[in-house]
Design an enzyme around this catalytic site. Structure first.
Site, PDB file in Angstrom:
ATOM      1  N   LYS A 131      -2.164  -1.550  -3.795  1.00  0.00           N
ATOM      2  CA  LYS A 131      -3.026  -0.371  -3.735  1.00  0.00           C
ATOM      3  C   LYS A 131      -2.202   0.895  -3.814  1.00  0.00           C
ATOM      4  CE  LYS A 131      -6.069   1.908  -0.491  1.00  0.00           C
ATOM      5  NZ  LYS A 131      -6.652   1.883   0.817  1.00  0.00           N
ATOM      6  N   LYS A 134       0.853  -1.178   0.000  1.00  0.00           N
ATOM      7  CA  LYS A 134       0.000   0.000   0.000  1.00  0.00           C
ATOM      8  C   LYS A 134       0.892   1.232   0.000  1.00  0.00           C
ATOM      9  CE  LYS A 134      -3.636   2.399   2.498  1.00  0.00           C
ATOM     10  NZ  LYS A 134      -4.624   2.335   3.566  1.00  0.00           N
TER      11      LYS A 134
END
Ligand code: PBG
Length: 328
Positions: A251, A198
């Site tokens: 992400k 992320k």
């Protein structure tokens, strides 16, 4: 005039039927997890300015909307709570409140729609008065203190009926910590989808509007990854895999397609990608201005994420995609 060209790739593009035959990647509604936002109250459907077509729903309206999505073939959802500022504190206490918005909603959804698969979010930011994913002391995000809070949060969500727990906080060691905590309490069948790679990204802006969860100071660079790094994603993936993650997530998705491919080539678990709020907002904004064809852009972007190697796509386009498939 005829040149002697042996291989003519255009032959495989000459009509729709042959194009369909040779198509390598296909996106289906089965690939999606649909992110939805919850707000307290009754009969509320509140629009989010930076995310046209996405709303904050009160539980009653959320249930109705989920039912509609399930009729369109969407079976999996991830829920995020929008909490009033007065409920937020340094320890994210509200995340453990069984009568609070989030845990009550998970329970109710699983009761009313048992076939829906519910993914939850584990991180402190929706409940934190600091707006950070971890526990803050003297301006620092403390890793191991945060683990204890995340462990309790994950367990409370599993008890409420969550099918998949999604730690989105990027603390070190949290997958293993949560896995142990769940197993000890008899939740060995509750899955973990880890936000593995992320990145500290500009593309989360609209999501933070939706939850009113922007950090009150500083940024998230001491825990979220540097956009320049992909080898580090391999390290994060190795750790999460070893600690028991069932699914690894990248992400955002679009600026990190290479990372999706990298993880897919190196790990034998399914890879998920989060097509985040800012990626959604860009297409919506350009579409509303008449600068691009929104539907075509949506299809192309989703295809690119799947082609890169994501088996699962978390996307705000889920419902729109499903509607388009029903009524092309
Ligand atoms: C925070 C969290 C974020 C998103 C999901 N969980 C934002 C952040 O890290 O600041 C972003 C999702 C999106 O932008 O669509 N735990």
């Amino acid at each position: 005039m005829m040149e002697n060209i042996i291989q003519r790739p255009r032959r495989n593009r000459k009509n729709q039927a042959v194009r369909d035959l040779v198509q390598e990647t296909e996106v289906t509604v089965k690939d999606f997890i649909y992110p939805m936002f919850l707000v307290d109250g009754k009969n509320k459907t509140i629009s989010i300015k930076s995310m046209p077509g996405i709303f904050r729903y009160s539980l009653d309206n959320l249930l109705r909307e989920m039912e509609l999505c399930m009729k369109l073939g969407i079976k999996s959802f991830v829920l995020f709570p929008n909490l009033e500022e007065s409920l937020k504190d340094k320890e994210a206490t509200e995340s453990l409140n069984k009568k609070g918005l989030y845990l009550r909603a998970i329970k109710e959804v699983k009761k009313k729609l048992p076939e829906a698969l519910i993914m939850t979010d584990v991180a402190m930011d929706p409940y934190s008065s600091d707006g950070h994913d971890g526990f803050v002391k003297n301006g620092e995000i403390l890793n191991d203190v945060t683990l204890a809070i995340l462990g309790k949060m994950a367990l409370a969500q599993a008890e409420a009926g969550a099918d998949i727990i999604g730690p989105s906080d990027m603390m070190d060691g949290r997958v293993g910590y949560i896995r142990k905590k769940l197993d000890k309490a008899g939740f060995e069948n509750t899955s973990i989808i880890s936000y593995t790679a992320k990145y500290a990204s500009a593309f989360y802006g609209p999501f933070r509007d939706a939850l009113d969860s922007a950090p009150k100071f500083g940024d998230k660079k001491t825990y979220q990854m540097n956009p320049s790094n992909s080898e580090e994603a391999l390290l994060e993936a190795e750790l999460d895999y070893a600690e028991g993650a069932d699914i690894l997530m990248v992400k955002p998705a679009l600026a990190y397609l290479d990372v999706i491919r990298l993880l897919n080539e190196n790990f034998p678990v399914p890879i998920a990608a989060y097509n985040v709020s800012g990626e959604y907002a860009m297409i919506k904004a350009a579409g509303k201005n008449g600068w691009i064809d929104e539907t075509k852009a949506m299809n192309e972007v989703l295809l690119s994420i799947k082609r890169a190697g994501a088996k699962i796509i978390l996307t705000y386009f889920a419902k729109e995609f499903a509607l388009q498939r029903k009524n092309p």
